[in-house]
Design an enzyme around this catalytic site. Structure first.
Site, mmCIF file in Angstrom:
data_model
loop_
_atom_site.group_PDB
_atom_site.id
_atom_site.type_symbol
_atom_site.label_atom_id
_atom_site.label_comp_id
_atom_site.label_asym_id
_atom_site.label_seq_id
_atom_site.Cartn_x
_atom_site.Cartn_y
_atom_site.Cartn_z
ATOM 1 N N TYR A 163 0.858 -1.182 0.000
ATOM 2 C CA TYR A 163 0.000 0.000 0.000
ATOM 3 C C TYR A 163 0.892 1.229 0.000
ATOM 4 O O TYR A 163 1.822 1.330 0.794
ATOM 5 C CB TYR A 163 -0.905 -0.009 1.234
ATOM 6 C CG TYR A 163 -1.769 1.222 1.389
ATOM 7 C CD1 TYR A 163 -2.791 1.499 0.479
ATOM 8 C CD2 TYR A 163 -1.568 2.112 2.449
ATOM 9 C CE1 TYR A 163 -3.587 2.627 0.629
ATOM 10 C CE2 TYR A 163 -2.370 3.246 2.603
ATOM 11 C CZ TYR A 163 -3.376 3.495 1.697
ATOM 12 O OH TYR A 163 -4.167 4.610 1.844
ATOM 13 N N ASP A 258 9.296 2.834 -0.342
ATOM 14 C CA ASP A 258 8.250 3.456 0.457
ATOM 15 C C ASP A 258 8.484 3.050 1.900
ATOM 16 O O ASP A 258 8.106 1.965 2.335
ATOM 17 C CB ASP A 258 6.865 3.008 -0.031
ATOM 18 C CG ASP A 258 5.749 3.654 0.789
ATOM 19 O OD1 ASP A 258 6.059 4.311 1.806
ATOM 20 O OD2 ASP A 258 4.574 3.482 0.411
ATOM 21 N N LYS A 286 4.604 8.791 8.959
ATOM 22 C CA LYS A 286 4.306 8.106 10.230
ATOM 23 C C LYS A 286 5.251 8.480 11.385
ATOM 24 O O LYS A 286 5.087 9.532 11.966
ATOM 25 C CB LYS A 286 4.191 6.606 9.995
ATOM 26 C CG LYS A 286 2.977 6.341 9.094
ATOM 27 C CD LYS A 286 2.516 4.922 8.985
ATOM 28 C CE LYS A 286 1.184 4.889 8.253
ATOM 29 N NZ LYS A 286 1.143 3.994 7.112
HETATM 30 C C1 LIG Z 1 0.513 4.564 5.773
HETATM 31 C C2 LIG Z 1 1.270 4.333 4.547
HETATM 32 C C3 LIG Z 1 1.150 5.204 3.445
HETATM 33 C C4 LIG Z 1 0.166 6.332 3.403
HETATM 34 O O1 LIG Z 1 0.417 7.309 4.364
HETATM 35 P P1 LIG Z 1 -0.759 8.331 4.749
HETATM 36 O O2 LIG Z 1 -0.099 9.275 5.695
HETATM 37 O O3 LIG Z 1 -1.831 7.480 5.382
HETATM 38 O O4 LIG Z 1 -1.219 8.962 3.508
HETATM 39 C C5 LIG Z 1 1.972 4.992 2.360
HETATM 40 N N1 LIG Z 1 2.837 3.976 2.332
HETATM 41 C C6 LIG Z 1 2.977 3.112 3.362
HETATM 42 C C7 LIG Z 1 3.985 2.017 3.284
HETATM 43 C C8 LIG Z 1 2.183 3.250 4.494
HETATM 44 O O5 LIG Z 1 2.296 2.364 5.482
#
Ligand SMILES: *Cc1c(COP(=O)(O)O)cnc(C)c1O
Length: 450
Positions: A163, A258, A286
């Site tokens: 994701y 990511d 995060k």
């Molecule tokens: C949470 C997450 C996102 C999206 O981040 P948001 O702040 O919710 O838009 C993208 N990539 C990864 C790997 C994530 O865990």
């Protein structure tokens, strides 16, 4: 309207012989559902994957949450990742309060942005320059645009089960097995938007080699969660990330890690430090913001210089580099000491071992997969290496387990396809209480299964 699975609107929970009530949370949910889609502002919070209804949270401190009815839980969601150092951590709260007193937003450059950029680039050497944004979604979306702008190519490879936020072009996963061109995963994403997205099974280095051979000079980039967390915790197989690095170099495409989830969580330098791979671009979020809306993308300076106003790749943000968010980020990164990661490793090992032993003792088919302070208890007897494996887990068993754990004051992510997060605010007592609750819940499951 959906009530609690077993007992209707008022859920009575056992807690050391006491009863827990969810009356206020249920009232709030009724109200919320009239005003917010699903009663929430982000879908997983609605507990639909476990056929439950969520407690409304009023307060959090350390590793504990308190809900609107005064119930207290040990938290393994950690706001979905940011709370590496626990809730309401004094240093972070104080930094935000001090910053707030000087004004909430200026829309002008500030010293904190420079300090934070320096800090990030020191902790993650592949990030030579950085752009601050407000969410992980923005970070990955911008990194993809930049990769396309820099290479002048269109095609993007992503992996099923990874994701990357709700970016249109990345809301695709396609079929398993062979390389498949993307079909949208969400309504409202026209097929054309994902036509340049190629989806491959996670951990399938061979499939990636093939795609590189066939796409060659059309491939702009590959984006990957170096440790997948959004299908539950799935570590990379030996050689997988190395193949991505090697092959992208061969065809002149960019490698994007990511690390929105793994950045600062698995090591001060993220998964790329842990596995010794240097990506071209990295998305962060995060943990970086410690609970405030803060994210970033960065990487090789020659690529980052393509971002406006230095280069032609446009990207902007009214609140980007916000004083409160950067104050929280700076305070948060100060806490990323070697001791913190040693402690997280020790505590997470204890939790993972305890959970695995509990599963084995009760004869329930379940296995723990863990990297650092992220882990998942999968209801399966086989290793989970990709999204198809994750989909084959017993989701009904997980849903039941989730509810049994909630009844025992343990707040887990409400889906089989999520990682649990340990924080430095957890301690042995909390972990042992969790393992005991899991052992009892798995025993209940075994009894119910006959
Ligand atoms: C949470 C997450 C996102 C999206 O981040 P948001 O702040 O919710 O838009 C993208 N990539 C990864 C790997 C994530 O865990």
């Amino acid at each position: 309207m959906h009530g609690y699975v077993a007992n209707g609107p008022v859920l009575r929970l056992r807690r050391y012989g006491q009863e827990m009530e969810f009356t206020r949370s249920f009232e709030l949910l009724n109200e919320a559902e009239k005003l917010l889609p699903g009663g929430v502002n982000s879908p997983v919070r609605a507990f639909r994957a476990v056929e439950g209804t969520p407690p409304f949270i009023v307060r959090a401190e350390g590793c504990r949450l308190t809900d609107a009815d005064g119930n207290e839980f040990i938290d393994y969601v950690g706001s979905w990742g940011p709370m590496l150092f626990g809730h309401a951590r004094t240093e972070v709260v104080r930094a935000v309060q001090e910053a707030a007193a000087d004004g909430l937003s200026f829309g002008a450059p500030t010293a904190r942005e420079v300090a934070l950029a320096r800090r990030i680039t020191r902790m993650i050497p592949s990030v030579e320059m950085v752009r601050l944004v407000n969410s992980g979604t923005e970070a990955t979306m911008s990194a993809i645009r930049l990769a396309r702008g820099f290479t002048g190519r269109a095609k993007v490879v992503k992996f099923e089960g990874c994701y990357h936020g709700h970016v249109d072009a990345l809301l695709a996963r396609a079929g398993s097995g062979a390389a498949t061109f993307g079909t949208p995963d969400s309504a409202g994403v026209p097929p054309g938007t994902v036509a340049d997205t190629v989806c491959l099974p996670y951990n399938d280095a061979g499939a990636f080699r093939k795609v590189c051979d066939s796409l060659g000079e059309d491939l702009a980039c590959v984006i990957v969660e170096p440790v997948a967390g959004n299908m539950g915790c799935v570590p990379p197989d030996a050689g997988f990330l190395e193949t991505l690095r090697e092959m992208t170099e061969d065809v002149g495409a960019l490698l994007i890690f990511d690390e929105v989830m793994t950045g600062f969580r698995l090591a001060p330098g993220g998964a790329q430090e842990l596995f010794g791979i240097r990506p071209d671009l990295t998305a962060l979020g995060k943990v970086l913001g410690g609970g405030l809306p803060l994210a970033a993308y960065g990487g090789r300076a020659d690529i980052m210089r393509q971002v406006a106003p230095e280069g032609p790749v446009y990207q902007a943000g009214t609140l980007s580099g916000n004083p409160l968010a950067t104050a929280a980020g700076l305070a948060q990164l100060e806490l990323c000491t070697p001791e913190a990661y040693e402690y997280l490793e020790e505590l997470s090992t204890r939790l993972a071992t305890g959970l695995q032993e509990a599963a084995e003792y009760t004869g329930i088919s379940a296995r723990v997969q863990r990297v650092g302070s992220m882990l998942t208890l999968f209801f399966t007897d086989r290793p989970v290496r990709n999204f198809q494996d994750a989909l084959s887990c017993d989701r009904r068993a997980f849903a039941r387990f989730h509810r049994l754990m909630l009844e025992r004051c343990i707040y887990l992510p409400p889906s089989q396809f999520e990682a649990w997060f340990v924080s430095t605010a957890h301690d042995r007592a909390a972990v042992d209480q969790t393992v005991e609750a899991a052992a009892a819940s798995l025993r209940d499951l075994a009894v119910e299964a006959g």
